[in-house]
Scaffold this motif. Structure first.
Motif, PDB file in Angstrom:
ATOM      1  N   PRO A   1      97.725   6.676  81.643  1.00 28.67           N
ATOM      2  CA  PRO A   1      96.538   5.806  81.483  1.00 28.67           C
ATOM      3  C   PRO A   1      95.875   5.968  80.116  1.00 28.67           C
ATOM      4  CG  PRO A   1      96.426   7.050  83.530  1.00 28.67           C
ATOM      5  CD  PRO A   1      97.548   7.642  82.730  1.00 28.67           C
TER       6      PRO A   1
ATOM      7  N   SER B   1     100.969  -0.474  84.461  1.00 30.15           N
ATOM      8  CA  SER B   1     101.314   0.940  84.558  1.00 30.15           C
ATOM      9  C   SER B   1     102.782   1.160  84.874  1.00 30.15           C
ATOM     10  CB  SER B   1     100.467   1.599  85.658  1.00 30.15           C
ATOM     11  OG  SER B   1     100.909   2.926  85.871  1.00 30.15           O
TER      12      SER B   1
ATOM     13  N   HIS C   1      98.657   7.086  87.655  1.00 29.96           N
ATOM     14  CA  HIS C   1      97.490   6.333  87.207  1.00 29.96           C
ATOM     15  C   HIS C   1      96.344   6.481  88.213  1.00 29.96           C
ATOM     16  CE1 HIS C   1      96.065   3.170  84.356  1.00 29.96           C
ATOM     17  NE2 HIS C   1      95.158   3.039  85.309  1.00 29.96           N
TER      18      HIS C   1
END
Lengths: 181, 332, 735
Positions: free
Chosen positions: C242, C204, C210
């Protein structure tokens, strides 16, 4: 708090059709029983937890999984572990440690020859192998010899700088010492 | 990948006997020989190859490279591509072969890949490699989406209405130009197949690619002795500067005498259903001056009958330029 | 804003990365390197149609295979929530639909099942054995785009009228094939549900976002979800928000009560993790015969997915790039049966500048004018789009310095006229711009008795050098060596940091780091004043200051380093936290903040074998103060490498019949190799932008890609006479 999901776990059936082999990894003998489907790459990462070797494409298209097998660089993603019984395997972990860097690792550090670091193990394993390959002296020769390792961050110029620096240092070391030195 | 038995063949007869248990040596074989693995493991991961038994032939002593007594170059089936490319005999006498191998893949792949494996590598047609797509090569009769689809990389020569896949090898192109012979051993004994006859055109059965029968093991390849005074070169054209299959390539070998072409041999890669060689195109050159017009003539003859697809018509002109340039390079 | 008060020592130093030793030894742990006890492996099953409906999923055979723990499909876990994105929380997702939400297939590769087994080999075999039946419909992946709705992005004057009356006009259309980020680390999630809390090791670029998205999607309180991303194998925007594999892995871990590792295959990187969409642009320029722009119209349309509207903001740079009184920029979308697009390095401006900078070159040819002169002539004095001054714009210097270093004055403008070693040379140039802004960002600092410091923030290092630059910043502000600073990032348990995106992180970190240090200093002063037997016992706190890591009386008679102060007080450490306010997305900014640059490119062209190569690049950037020239140059060089790929190589190809991205691998979607890249010569004109932060630093992650493709294709025109208006260039176009 309660689980969101109902627990539905069933027993597994592992162990069937496995092959017992001996491998030498970074100078250490390993005896294992493995699934014949397992590649050297997954064996190193999932079984030995030597996670320095990376998976980028799993099909020989990126070079992130480059290791040395009997001293030659190869893509570990296209090698079945069980077929390499008896072979000498070297991974990035066998090259140096943060406190004791191999000269190529030191040159990569000094020249910022990476960004994210994900393809770096493969780049370095290729670069170390290149030192004993019939690669010409020019930057272009090195570029061609390093083209089996994709760096999506595009740190190529610094990779070339690092490798050429090590090669120059090697030549200096190999050159005859002046008298009295 | 589906599971399989992995066995290491103790000797050649054992390997051959194991191979002979398969109903075919072509697409869908239930027994596969494992050498470098760079094609087989790749295709097994994709599900394109699904052998039940994999026979490791890496320790059968098939990796020799030497000059045979009759002067031929003897190349063992499991000699690694890198070893072949850098071998002094190859560099000295078969320059185009050395160059062709080094123009292919990457050092890592060439360190693993073998002579026989390279000859048996499969097309890179994206539909062949995608199990969700129909493909007459994987499943005869299922259709060919490449004809209406992404076919820029594919063949313009030797295709059929069932298959337009191209052979991706660089090494085989040079070997074809050098008149290589493939030596195989089977249950019933050995035979020699000129490389020119080794590959089968797709027709309506693109799943059949070679002359190999079940159990037949390539033991080695021979190249006739170099012709005196012959010069050769391999030229590969592609989008990326390295580590990519050819759009077009050519291996060219020429002997000059009295300022004229005494003999010429050349083959094309990237454009044919198999590595492509046209003897008539070589005849065109014999006795003519080594100039652009002659080369262009040969190129035109070689590409005669080319059948372009929707996105690869440019390969005809590109192949011609490739041929002309390689000839110019080698005769200058 | 305040100027830096002390001599610069750590800032501006070319120094090796502090995390480098871990990276060169393979000991940096990326997401998929985490192997937890009892961990299972998950492999998703993707749809093999691009439009239609799942009618049945047969898992019988897969379920019985050795090692298989579960085959999960729709209905096997409670429905997850859709995400309504907002940038403030932040709660951003480009694909807002959770996985397995319905039976409708809207793009090829959409996840329909998940195989979980003891080993990767078993999970993969099981995933392959799942049989999915579909009611398939013909997908729409048509590359020819027509906007389904159009909106005006920026407008001034009357562009149409001015165009109609212009002495010289240009009307050209440009297209860019879909590009896929393809970081070498594929997206991966290692999910660990312990019965109460969910820990996600995640690829990420934005751990806080996220966490928020995953918690909301799964219906968990946000404080019960922790996201960790210590090392990220680059992202280029693809890992900003995400994607569905993450909730799938989480759901499997929750359901099975064991850790689950899910690593996407390379082909899956072309399906459901975003891409730069296909874009078609039309640029109309009107100019006087002297080359003064009188009208600029820039209209563009990009593909988006069936459910989500992703807009590629190609006009981001257009309104401020050139001085032109009449301008109109419009955008539009075209829905296709393709996964949702997302930001890819330099979203908007990068493709936009390919069009506008190509058009400027075309106009220069029409005018018989040097494109460099055309740029200099149309350089604006203020941002004519916003009507405000630039915070710092030194594009003219980039252009002239780049031209000088490249030798541009030796350029023969005639097509194909320049030659070297039997090759035709093409020289092209382009200017570029990328936004400079800050995001909300918090940092904590701990000062320790041994003279070391720890700085921490839930930000990330995606290869851009965040670890090192944070250490440099803190070291600079504390007057200590970089080696004495420990940096901790990539973990939502830390103070909420900014995303690694938009080249904004570096600029965002400055103020909160300063504030955190000041807060720690203030706390230290309070303790010193209150303590007995300290040099400052009983002093009025306002008479003391904390500067360069030292407590000092404002009369400057006495001072003491923080380590000594902590020793005197006999406390191990003291902490402070700082929060910086963002400027990104501000509605009425007082200044226009951007970085600028210029590329000068040489290509070699050999028509006899249709071989085109980039052979020389000189690039100059105005990107504020450069904190670490070694890492900054690397960023720029890497972006130029990507520009070579964008111009010459990269394009995702969707099969018209199946809708599949048919070249979904690294052999058929080709990116630049080492051999494709010539010597690159990168320079910075260093004008600190103190309006952005106290160090004057902007980010450099994206600006290098902006304009690069146009400079290349402009060079191609100069070599060949062929104007490449669709990327990637195909050599058959040059035959």
């Amino acid at each position: 708090m309660t689980s969101l999901f109902d627990a539905a776990v069933t027993a597994s059936d592992a162990g069937e059709g496995r092959i017992a082999i001996k491998l030498r990894v970074n100078g250490q003998e390993r005896e294992v029983s493995i699934d014949p489907r397992m590649t050297l790459l997954d064996y190193l990462r999932d079984v030995l937890h030597l996670t320095g070797t990376k998976k980028g494409c799993d099909h020989g298209q990126c070079g992130a999984c480059t290791i040395h097998i009997n001293g030659r660089r190869m893509n570990s993603c296209l090698a079945l572990a069980a077929a390499h019984a008896g072979d000498e395997i070297t991974t990035i972990e066998g090259l140096g440690t943060p406190g004791r860097l191999h000269p190529m690792q030191a040159a990569f550090l000094e020249n910022d020859a990476y960004q994210c670091g994900y393809c770096t193990s493969g780049q370095i394993m290729s670069a170390v192998a290149l030192l004993s390959e019939p690669c010409g002296a020019s930057d272009d020769d090195v570029r061609e010899f390093m083209s089996g390792n994709i760096c999506r961050c595009g740190a190529y110029p610094n990779i070339i700088r690092a490798i050429q620096q090590v090669r120059r240092d090697q030549q200096k070391d190999a050159a005859p010492q002046p008298a009295g030195a | 990948m589906q599971t399989f038995d992995l066995v290491r063949a103790s000797d050649r007869p054992a390997a051959i006997a194991a191979g002979a248990e398969s109903a075919t040596a072509q697409q869908g074989a239930s027994v596969r020989f494992l050498a470098g693995g760079t094609t087989l493991i790749d295709l097994m991961k994709l599900g394109v190859e699904r052998p039940e038994r994999v026979v490791d032939i890496n320790r059968l002593g098939l990796d020799e490279i030497r000059k045979a007594e009759n002067g031929d170059l003897f190349v063992g089936a499991t000699a690694r591509n890198s070893d072949l490319a850098h071998h002094p005999l190859v560099r000295a006498d078969y320059a185009a072969l050395s160059q062709a191998i080094l123009a292919g893949a990457s050092t890592q792949l060439r360190n693993a890949a073998t002579t026989a494996g390279n000859l048996l590598q499969r097309t890179r047609c994206m539909y062949f490699r995608d199990l969700a797509s129909a493909c007459n090569k994987r499943k005869p009769g299922s259709g060919c989406p490449a004809i209406a689809g992404a076919n820029r990389m594919l063949a313009i020569l030797g295709t059929s209405n069932a298959c337009i896949a191209n052979n991706p090898s660089d090494m085989a192109v040079a070997m074809l130009a050098y008149d290589a012979v493939v030596h195989v051993q089977g249950v019933a004994g050995g035979r020699q197949i000129p490389l020119a006859d080794f590959y089968v055109l797709p027709g309506q059965r693109p799943d059949i690619e070679t002359m190999l029968a079940p159990g037949e093991l390539i033991t080695h390849v021979t190249l006739p002795p170099p012709k005196t005074g012959e010069r050769s070169v391999y030229l590969k054209l592609r989008d990326r500067a390295s580590y990519e299959f050819a759009l077009v390539s050519t291996a060219v070998a020429v002997t000059l005498a009295d300022g004229k072409i005494a003999n010429a041999r050349f083959a094309l890669g990237g454009v044919g259903a198999r590595p492509w060689r046209v003897r008539k195109a070589e005849d065109v050159l014999r006795g003519s001056a080594p100039d652009e017009r002659a080369f262009r003539n040969a190129a035109d003859t070689c590409l005669d009958g080319a059948r372009p697809q929707s996105h690869n018509g440019f390969k005809i002109e590109l192949a011609k330029r490739c041929i002309v340039h390689a000839f110019k390079q080698v005769t200058s | 804003m305040a100027q830096p008060q002390a001599a610069i020592t750590q800032i501006g130093q070319a120094r090796a990365r502090i995390d480098g030793p871990l990276k060169v030894t393979g000991t940096a742990r990326f997401t998929s390197d985490h192997n937890l006890p009892g961990m299972l492996y998950a492999v998703p099953v993707g749809a093999t149609i691009a439009k239609g409906r799942v009618t049945a999923i047969d898992i019988a055979r897969a379920r019985q295979m050795p090692g298989v723990r579960a085959i999960m499909k729709r209905g096997d876990f409670p429905p997850m929530s859709h995400i309504t994105p907002n940038f403030v929380e932040p709660l951003m997702a480009d694909e807002t639909r959770p996985p397995f939400d319905d039976d409708v297939i809207r793009y090829y590769g959409q996840y329909v099942a998940l195989a979980v087994a003891d080993t990767f080999e078993q999970a993969k075999a099981a995933a392959d054995a799942v049989t999915v039946s579909y009611a398939a419909e013909t997908p729409n992946v048509d590359p020819h785009l027509a906007a389904e709705n159009t909106k005006v992005v920026s407008e001034r004057g009357d562009a149409e009228k001015a165009y109609a009356g212009a002495a010289v006009t240009l009307d050209a259309q440009y297209a860019i094939a879909p590009e896929t980020h393809n970081p070498i680390e594929t997206h991966a999630t290692v999910a660990n549900w312990d019965g109460d809390e969910l820990t996600l090791y995640e690829t990420s670029q934005a751990v806080v976002n996220h966490r928020n998205v995953l918690a909301d999607m799964l219906g968990l309180p946000r404080h019960k979800v922790r996201v960790i991303a210590k090392f990220i194998g680059s992202g280029f925007g693809g890992k900003l928000w995400p994607w569905s594999q993450s909730p799938l892995a989480a759901a499997a871990s929750i359901k099975l009560g064991q850790p689950v590792k899910l690593v996407l295959s390379r082909p899956m990187m072309f399906h459901a993790v975003g891409h730069r969409p296909r874009i078609e642009q039309r640029v109309r320029l009107g100019a006087t015969r002297d080359g003064k722009l009188v009208s600029l119209q820039h209209d563009y349309v990009n593909t988006t997915s069936i459910l989500d509207d992703y807009e590629e903001n190609c006009g981001e740079a257009t309104p401020h790039m050139y001085s032109v009184p009449n301008l109109r920029v419009t955008s539009g979308l075209a829905k296709r049966n393709i996964g949702t697009p997302t930001s890819m390095r330099g979203p908007g401006a990068v493709p936009g500048l390919f069009a506008t900078e190509s058009a400027m070159d075309e106009l220069a040819v029409k005018l018989g004018m040097d494109p460099l002169q055309l740029h200099l002539l149309n350089e604006p004095r203020l941002d004519e789009g916003l009507g405000v001054p630039f915070s710092s714009r030194h594009l003219k210097e980039c252009l002239t310095l780049g031209a000088e270093k490249f030798g541009w004055s030796n350029r023969d403008p005639h097509v194909g006229a320049m030659k070297r070693d039997g090759m035709i040379l093409g020289w092209g140039m382009a200017a570029c711009s990328w936004l400079a802004a800050r995001l909300d960002c918090s940092v904590s600092v701990e000062l320790r008795q041994d003279g070391t410091a720890r700085v921490a923030s839930a930000s990330q290092d995606i290869g851009t050098g965040t670890y090192t630059v944070m250490a440099q910043m803190a070291a600079e502000m504390l007057g200590i060596a970089v080696e004495r600073v420990e940096v901790e990032i990539g973990d939502t348990k830390l103070p909420p940091g900014a995303v690694s995106g938009g080249s904004m992180l570096t600029a965002s970190l400055v103020a909160p780091t300063e504030e955190a240090i000041a807060a720690a200093g203030k706390a230290l002063i309070a303790r010193l004043v209150a303590g007995e037997n300290t040099p400052f016992s009983g002093a009025e706190p306002q008479t003391l200051a904390f500067k360069q890591g030292r407590i000092m009386a404002k009369d400057a008679q006495t001072s003491m380093p923080f380590a000594a102060a902590l020793q005197t007080l006999q406390i191990a450490s003291i902490s402070g936290q700082g929060t910086g306010q963002g400027t990104f997305g501000a509605q009425r900014p007082k200044l226009s903040s951007h970085s600028f640059g210029a590329h000068f490119v040489e290509v070699t062209w050999r028509p006899e074998i249709a071989r085109l190569r980039a052979s020389r690049v000189v690039s100059v950037f105005d990107a504020g103060r450069i904190l670490n020239p070694l890492a900054a140059r690397n960023q720029i060089e890497g972006a130029i490498v990507m520009g070579i790929g964008m111009a010459l190589l990269e394009g995702t190809e969707y099969d018209a019949a199946s809708g599949a991205p048919i070249n979904a691998n690294l052999a058929d979607y080709v990116v630049a190799t080492n051999a494709d890249v010539p010597a690159l010569d990168v320079h910075f004109v260093e004008y600190p932008d103190y309006n952005l932060n106290a160090l004057g630093a902007r980010g450099v992650g994206e600006i290098g890609l902006a304009g690069a493709a146009a400079a290349l294709t402009n060079a191609v025109y100069h070599a060949t006479g062929i104007r490449v208006r669709e990327l990637p260039l195909k050599l058959e176009d040059l035959l």
